[in-house]
Scaffold this active site. Structure first.
Site, PDB file in Angstrom:
ATOM      1  N   HIS A  62       1.022  -1.021  -0.140  1.00 30.91           N
ATOM      2  CA  HIS A  62      -0.221  -0.453  -0.110  1.00 30.91           C
ATOM      3  C   HIS A  62       1.072   1.266  -0.369  1.00 30.91           C
ATOM      4  CE1 HIS A  62      -3.739  -2.430   0.910  1.00 30.91           C
ATOM      5  NE2 HIS A  62      -2.955  -2.950   1.713  1.00 30.91           N
ATOM      6  N   ARG A  64       0.183   4.498  -0.983  1.00 34.97           N
ATOM      7  CA  ARG A  64      -0.458   5.203  -0.614  1.00 34.97           C
ATOM      8  C   ARG A  64      -0.491   6.322  -0.969  1.00 34.97           C
ATOM      9  NH1 ARG A  64      -2.925   2.528   3.567  1.00 34.97           N
ATOM     10  NH2 ARG A  64      -1.308   2.188   5.499  1.00 34.97           N
ATOM     11  N   ASN A  94      -6.885   0.407  -2.020  1.00 35.61           N
ATOM     12  CA  ASN A  94      -7.818   1.808  -0.428  1.00 35.61           C
ATOM     13  C   ASN A  94      -6.611   2.798  -0.892  1.00 35.61           C
ATOM     14  OD1 ASN A  94      -5.172  -0.466   0.424  1.00 35.61           O
ATOM     15  ND2 ASN A  94      -6.320   0.177   2.091  1.00 35.61           N
ATOM     16  N   GLU A 146      -6.777  -6.169  -2.333  1.00 36.47           N
ATOM     17  CA  GLU A 146      -7.522  -7.277  -1.190  1.00 36.47           C
ATOM     18  C   GLU A 146      -9.467  -6.854  -0.997  1.00 36.47           C
ATOM     19  OE1 GLU A 146      -6.070  -6.628   2.922  1.00 36.47           O
ATOM     20  OE2 GLU A 146      -5.003  -5.314   1.958  1.00 36.47           O
ATOM     21  N   HIS A 236      -2.308 -12.131   3.929  1.00 35.31           N
ATOM     22  CA  HIS A 236      -1.235 -12.298   5.059  1.00 35.31           C
ATOM     23  C   HIS A 236      -2.067 -12.914   6.386  1.00 35.31           C
ATOM     24  CE1 HIS A 236      -5.166  -9.736   4.968  1.00 35.31           C
ATOM     25  NE2 HIS A 236      -4.528  -8.710   4.648  1.00 35.31           N
ATOM     26  N   ASP A 331       2.479  -6.535   3.015  1.00 32.25           N
ATOM     27  CA  ASP A 331       1.923  -6.411   3.630  1.00 32.25           C
ATOM     28  C   ASP A 331       2.091  -5.084   3.815  1.00 32.25           C
ATOM     29  OD1 ASP A 331      -0.912  -4.920   3.580  1.00 32.25           O
ATOM     30  OD2 ASP A 331      -1.300  -6.206   5.770  1.00 32.25           O
ATOM     31  N   HIS A 335       1.962   4.381   8.308  1.00 30.09           N
ATOM     32  CA  HIS A 335       1.460   5.467   9.044  1.00 30.09           C
ATOM     33  C   HIS A 335       2.035   6.245   9.837  1.00 30.09           C
ATOM     34  CE1 HIS A 335      -2.623   3.625   8.482  1.00 30.09           C
ATOM     35  NE2 HIS A 335      -2.295   2.787   8.876  1.00 30.09           N
TER      36      HIS A 335
END
Length: 486
Positions: A62, A64, A94, A146, A236, A331, A335
């Site tokens: 990810h 971002r 996402n 996913e 995962h 994965d 953050h």
């Protein structure tokens, strides 16, 4: 004339490391031999006795970007990957906006083409956008997912009814569905039951082993009932129960293919899919971290699915060795520290990991947890076959394949330090753990990491479309975006 001759390296052959040289032309491997007696080449690289293996393929990141670039972006994420020996990634949907239609897909592709230093695929998201799945497939989505069966970062979780409809459509496309298997009903029940619990491991008890097991079981049943069952890949996986359920579901399939552990054939048929034509991955944090790390990590150890017990982690190592688990993926879900440093219930789930994926696995080889052959299978060969990347020349250190190579010194074990990593989020849950980092990373024959810095040009990364990509009458892919689109 070869572009590059790599001398003084070692490769794995029949369980032994043997001195070798590698020839590269137009970004592809043209030969591997003990010695080449040639004098004409453009560049010579002395590997200084380092071991060469296929570079990593991380099928679950990810980055971002777009929308959340204060956490990561395509440039920092891809640099982090290159420095860790990963040269191909699949980026999940996402982001903001999510990749659930042409607009979201084109925007992400535009960003990646401008910034990425490594090759990449883009996954299509699944929400209530069932009328857009065929469009995403034709645009070049690598896989779907996913697909979230429970709440997680980005709010893309769907109902069981929607999952059934989506799997039918994905099955008709002969595409792959990547599943985030957690049961939302049990999660919500535990959230309410443990609402006053402030224990450091409460997140793991809200999403216990049973939460994953139920979801995997439900997904198989929903897929059996689908009009055209889809090929499944479970992201995962973290529990013995889920591993056993996946193994049971695919036990009746044909023997494992030459990738080492990928169940069934690549295409499969409807009956085979319904019976369990499924693969699965595990993350380093479910191999090398556990609930015993909560006192050290606090909210930095919060992810979905959550940390499991030390016994569960030990089982996952055994399952990866046995072939019950097919692949390892990071994965990578960064953050900022500011976002993480709050109450456990409020902290976002996710940890960075693309740069430490290969170093942790190579350090595990030195600790005799895995063989080097097995690490190669689960970090390059199997991911290439699972995600259809072998057709792009990925996953194998053989003649005709892309020269995506990781070089390392097996004796050079260092402590992982966040200050030495390249992710925008500037922390790692593996702080102080052992890693063996690349001395050099090559992507399509070009050095992207020289052992001390990323030297790749921003935007050199190549888009690796899925097989559904369509071209217009001029031979241009329909993923072409408008230059003013932002």
């Amino acid at each position: 004339m070869p572009d590059v001759l790599i001398k003084n390296t070692r490769i794995l052959s029949e369980g032994r490391l043997v001195p070798s040289e590698i020839l590269i032309e137009n970004g592809k491997i043209t030969g591997i031999s003990k010695e080449f007696r040639i004098s004409d080449y453009n560049e010579i690289i002395d590997a200084q006795n380092a071991v060469a293996i296929p570079a990593g393929i991380d099928g679950h990141v990810h980055f971002r970007d777009p929308g959340l670039t204060h956490k990561e972006n395509w440039y920092t994420g891809s640099c982090s990957a290159a420095a860790g020996g990963v040269t191909t990634v699949l980026e999940h949907p996402n982001t903001l906006p999510p990749v659930i239609d042409k607009t979201g897909f084109s925007l992400k592709l535009k960003r990646a083409l401008r910034k990425s230093v490594i090759d990449f695929g883009i996954n299509g998201g699944v929400t209530d956008n069932l009328d857009k799945l065929s469009e995403l497939w034709r645009l070049g989505a690598s896989v779907f997912g996913e697909i979230f069966m429970a709440e997680s970062t980005g709010g893309l979780n769907i109902s069981k009814k929607t999952l059934g409809s989506a799997l039918s459509q994905i099955g008709r496309l002969d595409a792959l569905a990547c599943i985030h298997a957690e049961d939302e009903e049990l999660r919500l029940s535990n959230e309410k039951l443990l609402s006053q619990d402030t224990s450091v491991d409460v997140h793991s008890r809200i999403r216990p082993n049973e939460c994953e097991d139920i979801a995997v079981s439900d997904c198989f049943q929903i897929n059996r009932d689908a009009a055209v069952p889809a090929k499944l890949h479970f992201c995962h996986i973290s529990t013995p129960e889920a591993v056993s359920r996946i193994a049971d579901a695919r036990r009746s399939l044909s023997p494992l293919n030459s990738a080492g552990n990928v169940a069934g054939n690549a295409a499969g048929n409807a009956a085979g899919n319904a019976a369990g034509n499924a693969t699965c991955e595990v993350t380093p944090h479910h191999l090398f971290l556990s609930t015993k790390d909560y006192p050290r990590l606090g909210t930095l150890g919060k992810m979905n699915p959550p940390l499991r017990t030390p016994a569960d982690a030990a089982f996952m190592i055994s399952a990866l060795n046995s072939g019950a688990i097919d692949a390892v993926a990071s994965d990578h879900a960064p953050h900022t520290l500011y976002e993480k440093e709050t109450m456990m219930r409020l902290a976002p789930s996710g940890v960075p990991g693309v740069e430490t994926l290969m170093p942790l696995m190579l350090a595990a080889v030195r600790k005799n947890l895995f063989t080097l052959e097995r690490v190669i299978q689960v970090t390059s060969q199997n991911p290439a076959r699972i995600f259809g990347l072998e057709r792009h020349g990925k996953g194998f250190m053989q003649k005709g394949y892309d020269a995506d190579l990781l070089f390392f010194d097996p004796k050079s074990v260092v402590l992982i330090k966040s200050k030495n990593l390249h992710t925008e989020c500037d922390w790692t849950p593996y702080e102080g753990m052992d890693g063996i980092f690349p001395t050099m990373t090559l992507s399509r024959g070009e050095t992207v990491w020289d052992g001390s810095q990323v030297i790749a040009k921003k935007g050199r990364g190549k888009f690796l479309p899925g097989p559904g990509l369509k071209f217009d009458e001029d031979g241009k892919p329909v993923t072409e975006y408008d230059e003013d689109e932002e």
